[in-house]
Design a protein around this motif. Structure first.
Motif, PDB file in Angstrom:
ATOM      1  N   MET A 207       0.902  -1.185   0.014  1.00 39.48           N
ATOM      2  CA  MET A 207       0.093   0.033   0.104  1.00 39.48           C
ATOM      3  C   MET A 207       0.874   1.205  -0.078  1.00 39.48           C
ATOM      4  SD  MET A 207      -3.016  -1.421   2.736  1.00 39.48           S
ATOM      5  CE  MET A 207      -1.763  -1.050   4.094  1.00 39.48           C
ATOM      6  N   VAL A 208       1.009   1.784  -1.080  1.00 41.43           N
ATOM      7  CA  VAL A 208       1.771   3.138  -1.158  1.00 41.43           C
ATOM      8  C   VAL A 208       1.555   4.219  -0.408  1.00 41.43           C
ATOM      9  CG1 VAL A 208       2.788   4.438  -2.904  1.00 41.43           C
ATOM     10  CG2 VAL A 208       2.481   2.045  -3.744  1.00 41.43           C
ATOM     11  N   THR A 209       2.426   4.872   0.225  1.00 42.07           N
ATOM     12  CA  THR A 209       2.105   5.962   1.182  1.00 42.07           C
ATOM     13  C   THR A 209       2.894   7.299   0.773  1.00 42.07           C
ATOM     14  OG1 THR A 209       3.854   5.328   2.670  1.00 42.07           O
ATOM     15  CG2 THR A 209       1.609   4.426   3.029  1.00 42.07           C
ATOM     16  N   ASP A 210       4.045   7.023  -0.134  1.00 39.73           N
ATOM     17  CA  ASP A 210       4.917   7.894  -0.395  1.00 39.73           C
ATOM     18  C   ASP A 210       5.857   7.536  -1.414  1.00 39.73           C
ATOM     19  OD1 ASP A 210       7.956   7.226   0.822  1.00 39.73           O
ATOM     20  OD2 ASP A 210       6.344   6.621   1.894  1.00 39.73           O
ATOM     21  N   TYR A 211       6.672   8.653  -1.814  1.00 37.72           N
ATOM     22  CA  TYR A 211       7.698   8.355  -3.250  1.00 37.72           C
ATOM     23  C   TYR A 211       9.136   7.884  -2.561  1.00 37.72           C
ATOM     24  CZ  TYR A 211       4.695   9.368  -6.947  1.00 37.72           C
ATOM     25  OH  TYR A 211       3.431   9.022  -7.969  1.00 37.72           O
ATOM     26  N   ASP A 212       9.502   7.717  -1.306  1.00 35.30           N
ATOM     27  CA  ASP A 212      10.472   7.557  -0.648  1.00 35.30           C
ATOM     28  C   ASP A 212      11.435   8.770  -0.959  1.00 35.30           C
ATOM     29  OD1 ASP A 212      12.094   5.310   0.682  1.00 35.30           O
ATOM     30  OD2 ASP A 212      13.763   5.828  -0.835  1.00 35.30           O
ATOM     31  N   SER A 213      12.505   8.974  -1.092  1.00 36.74           N
ATOM     32  CA  SER A 213      13.288  10.101  -1.123  1.00 36.74           C
ATOM     33  C   SER A 213      13.886  10.613  -2.698  1.00 36.74           C
ATOM     34  CB  SER A 213      14.355  10.302   0.028  1.00 36.74           C
ATOM     35  OG  SER A 213      15.222   9.199  -0.246  1.00 36.74           O
ATOM     36  N   TRP A 214      13.501   9.606  -3.571  1.00 36.80           N
ATOM     37  CA  TRP A 214      14.084  10.004  -4.734  1.00 36.80           C
ATOM     38  C   TRP A 214      13.688  11.100  -5.648  1.00 36.80           C
ATOM     39  CZ3 TRP A 214      11.157   9.560  -9.166  1.00 36.80           C
ATOM     40  CH2 TRP A 214      10.192   9.009  -9.085  1.00 36.80           C
ATOM     41  N   HIS A 215      12.441  11.317  -5.438  1.00 38.58           N
ATOM     42  CA  HIS A 215      11.458  11.994  -6.251  1.00 38.58           C
ATOM     43  C   HIS A 215      11.908  13.739  -6.089  1.00 38.58           C
ATOM     44  CE1 HIS A 215       8.019  13.508  -8.527  1.00 38.58           C
ATOM     45  NE2 HIS A 215       7.469  12.174  -8.666  1.00 38.58           N
ATOM     46  N   PRO A 216      12.018  14.261  -7.190  1.00 37.69           N
ATOM     47  CA  PRO A 216      12.477  15.637  -6.928  1.00 37.69           C
ATOM     48  C   PRO A 216      11.376  16.553  -6.496  1.00 37.69           C
ATOM     49  CG  PRO A 216      12.231  14.930  -9.591  1.00 37.69           C
ATOM     50  CD  PRO A 216      12.187  13.633  -8.603  1.00 37.69           C
ATOM     51  N   ASP A 217      10.139  16.386  -6.829  1.00 39.29           N
ATOM     52  CA  ASP A 217       9.167  17.034  -6.392  1.00 39.29           C
ATOM     53  C   ASP A 217       8.618  16.684  -5.095  1.00 39.29           C
ATOM     54  OD1 ASP A 217       9.130  18.428  -8.779  1.00 39.29           O
ATOM     55  OD2 ASP A 217       7.904  16.904  -9.885  1.00 39.29           O
ATOM     56  N   HIS A 218       8.897  15.892  -4.359  1.00 47.03           N
ATOM     57  CA  HIS A 218       8.448  15.478  -3.246  1.00 47.03           C
ATOM     58  C   HIS A 218       9.481  15.354  -2.095  1.00 47.03           C
ATOM     59  CE1 HIS A 218       4.374  14.041  -4.615  1.00 47.03           C
ATOM     60  NE2 HIS A 218       5.010  14.119  -5.760  1.00 47.03           N
ATOM     61  N   GLY A 219      10.530  15.380  -2.413  1.00 47.12           N
ATOM     62  CA  GLY A 219      11.863  15.503  -1.139  1.00 47.12           C
ATOM     63  C   GLY A 219      11.690  14.428  -0.558  1.00 47.12           C
ATOM     64  N   GLU A 220      12.267  14.655   0.673  1.00 46.53           N
ATOM     65  CA  GLU A 220      12.454  13.281   1.829  1.00 46.53           C
ATOM     66  C   GLU A 220      11.334  12.909   2.290  1.00 46.53           C
ATOM     67  OE1 GLU A 220      13.323  15.655   6.119  1.00 46.53           O
ATOM     68  OE2 GLU A 220      14.897  15.912   4.404  1.00 46.53           O
ATOM     69  N   VAL A 221      11.079  11.833   2.700  1.00 43.13           N
ATOM     70  CA  VAL A 221      10.076  10.986   3.533  1.00 43.13           C
ATOM     71  C   VAL A 221       9.456  11.927   4.499  1.00 43.13           C
ATOM     72  CG1 VAL A 221       8.941   9.251   4.591  1.00 43.13           C
ATOM     73  CG2 VAL A 221      10.642   8.882   2.710  1.00 43.13           C
ATOM     74  N   ASP A 222       8.135  12.304   4.468  1.00 47.63           N
ATOM     75  CA  ASP A 222       7.470  13.149   5.631  1.00 47.63           C
ATOM     76  C   ASP A 222       6.518  12.298   6.192  1.00 47.63           C
ATOM     77  OD1 ASP A 222       5.663  14.762   6.784  1.00 47.63           O
ATOM     78  OD2 ASP A 222       6.004  16.419   5.526  1.00 47.63           O
ATOM     79  N   VAL A 223       6.891  12.055   7.751  1.00 43.25           N
ATOM     80  CA  VAL A 223       6.309  10.987   8.477  1.00 43.25           C
ATOM     81  C   VAL A 223       4.676  11.517   8.213  1.00 43.25           C
ATOM     82  CG1 VAL A 223       5.814   9.934  10.758  1.00 43.25           C
ATOM     83  CG2 VAL A 223       7.831  10.202   9.519  1.00 43.25           C
ATOM     84  N   THR A 224       4.374  12.942   8.443  1.00 45.93           N
ATOM     85  CA  THR A 224       2.954  13.375   8.698  1.00 45.93           C
ATOM     86  C   THR A 224       2.250  13.025   7.512  1.00 45.93           C
ATOM     87  OG1 THR A 224       3.725  15.163  10.086  1.00 45.93           O
ATOM     88  CG2 THR A 224       1.425  15.197   9.250  1.00 45.93           C
ATOM     89  N   GLU A 225       2.580  13.077   6.223  1.00 45.03           N
ATOM     90  CA  GLU A 225       2.157  12.634   5.101  1.00 45.03           C
ATOM     91  C   GLU A 225       1.870  11.425   4.808  1.00 45.03           C
ATOM     92  OE1 GLU A 225       0.702  14.597   2.597  1.00 45.03           O
ATOM     93  OE2 GLU A 225       1.006  16.331   4.161  1.00 45.03           O
TER      94      GLU A 225
END
Length: 292
Positions: A207-225
Motif C-alpha cells: 500500500m503506497v504511502t509516499d515516493y521515498d526520497s528519490w522524487h525531485p518534487d516530493h523530497g525526503e519522506v514526511d512522516v506526517t504525510e
C-alpha cells in the motif's frame, strides 16, 4: 479438497478487520516465541479467517523486532492455508502513486538483523523462493482490490530494508535506478521466506504511502504525510480483504504452483541425524513431511 482458511497479516495502520462472524481474539502458543499479538478469528461469507496485526495493536513492534517465525507458525497452527500480507511501502515509480496498491511478486532482501528460517543445525532445509509469492492468491487480491475501486498494479519488486530509519537519498536512487526495485518496505522479509518454508500460499499487497526520497518534487519522506495516506490505505485494505472469501471460496484444491508442497524435497538432514528438540518445534510448519 481442503477447507480454505485465510490469514491476513495487517501492516501499519491495519490493526483489525471488520465484519467477522463470531469474532474472537485468541492466544496462540508457538515454540518460536509469542506472536506479535493475539489473533482475531471468525468467519466471513462462510470462510474461516484469521487476522494478525504485524506490529501488535498500538504498534509496539519495530520492523526488526516483529516475531516473524512465531507469527507464521501461529497462523499455520490455526489451520491457515492462504496468507495475505498488507503493508505500507514507499514507491520508486511515478506511476505507483501514494494511495495505489501493488501486487508484489519479487523481493530484494536487504535485512540483516532477523532470524530468516525455521531450519538450521539439526535439520537443514533449502526451499526455493525463486517465485516467492503465489500467483493464484495474488490474482485474487488484484481482483478484490480492482472491484473495490482501488488503483492496483499487478507485479512489482519489493526492496526489504532493515529500518527503522528511511533510506538515504543515495540509497533511494540506487534501489530505483540500478537495482530495479519498484517499492520499498521493512517487513515482508523474512515473512515471505518463512511462509514458503511453512508451505503456505503467500501474497503481498504493498500500500503506497509516499515516493521515498528519490522524487525531485516530493523530497525526503514526511512522516506526517505518510500517516495521512496510511489511514486512507487502511480503509481500502479492509475493503479488499472483505471481498476475498467470495473469490477464494470455502473449498481449496492443492495449490497449482506448489506452494503447499514446498518442503517436498527440501530437507537434507538424514532422519537419524535430526535434532529432536528442533523436530518438536517444527511440528506445525513441517509436520506434513516430517511425519511422512
Amino acid at each position: 479438497m481442503t477447507q480454505t482458511m485465510i490469514g491476513v497479516i495487517g501492516g501499519s495502520g491495519i490493526y483489525d478487520i471488520d465484519g467477522l462472524d463470531g469474532a474472537e481474539w485468541r492466544d496462540v502458543d508457538s515454540p518460536w516465541g509469542a506472536p506479535s499479538d493475539q489473533i482475531l478469528t471468525g468467519t466471513l461469507d462462510g470462510v474461516p479467517m484469521a487476522f494478525l496485526p504485524r506490529h501488535g495493536r498500538g504498534h509496539v513492534h519495530s520492523p526488526t523486532t516483529v516475531p516473524y517465525r512465531a507469527n507464521i507458525d501461529a497462523l499455520k497452527r490455526l489451520g491457515v492455508t492462504d496468507v495475505i500480507s498488507v503493508s505500507a511501502c514507499g514507491s520508486f515509480r511515478e506511476a505507483m502513486a501514494p494511495g495505489d496498491f501493488v501486487v508484489v511478486d519479487q523481493f530484494i532482501d536487504r535485512t540483516f538483523a532477523r532470524e530468516k528460517s525455521f531450519f538450521g543445525t539439526g535439520c537443514v532445509a533449502h526451499v526455493s523462493v525463486a517465485h516467492p509469492t503465489c500467483p493464484r492468491l495474488g490474482d485474487a487480491c488484484f481482483t478484490a482490490a480492482r472491484d473495490a475501486g482501488i488503483t492496483i498494479h499487478k507485479g512489482g519488486t519489493y526492496l526489504a530494508m532493515e529500518g527503522p530509519q528511511f533510506s538515504t537519498l543515495a540509497e533511494s536512487r540506487m534501489y530505483r535506478e540500478h537495482w530495479g526495485a519498484d517499492v520499498i518496505g521493512m517487513t515482508n522479509m523474512p515473512e515471505a521466506k518463512l511462509a514458503r518454508e511453512a508451505e503456505l500460499c503467500y501474497a503481498s499487497i504493498a500500500m503506497v504511502t509516499d515516493y521515498d526520497s528519490w522524487h525531485p518534487d516530493h523530497g525526503e519522506v514526511d512522516v506526517t504525510e505518510i500517516i495521512r495516506t496510511l489511514m486512507g490505505n487502511a480503509d481500502k485494505g479492509r475493503e479488499m480483504v472483505r471481498r476475498l472469501p467470495a473469490l477464494l471460496g470455502a473449498d481449496r484444491a492443492p495449490c497449482p504452483h506448489g506452494c503447499d508442497r514446498a518442503l517436498e524435497f527440501a530437507i537434507l538432514t538424514a532422519p537419524e541425524a535430526r535434532d529432536a528438540a528442533l523436530m518438536a518445534r517444527l511440528d506445525a510448519v513441517a509436520g506434513r513431511v516430517l511425519s511422512a
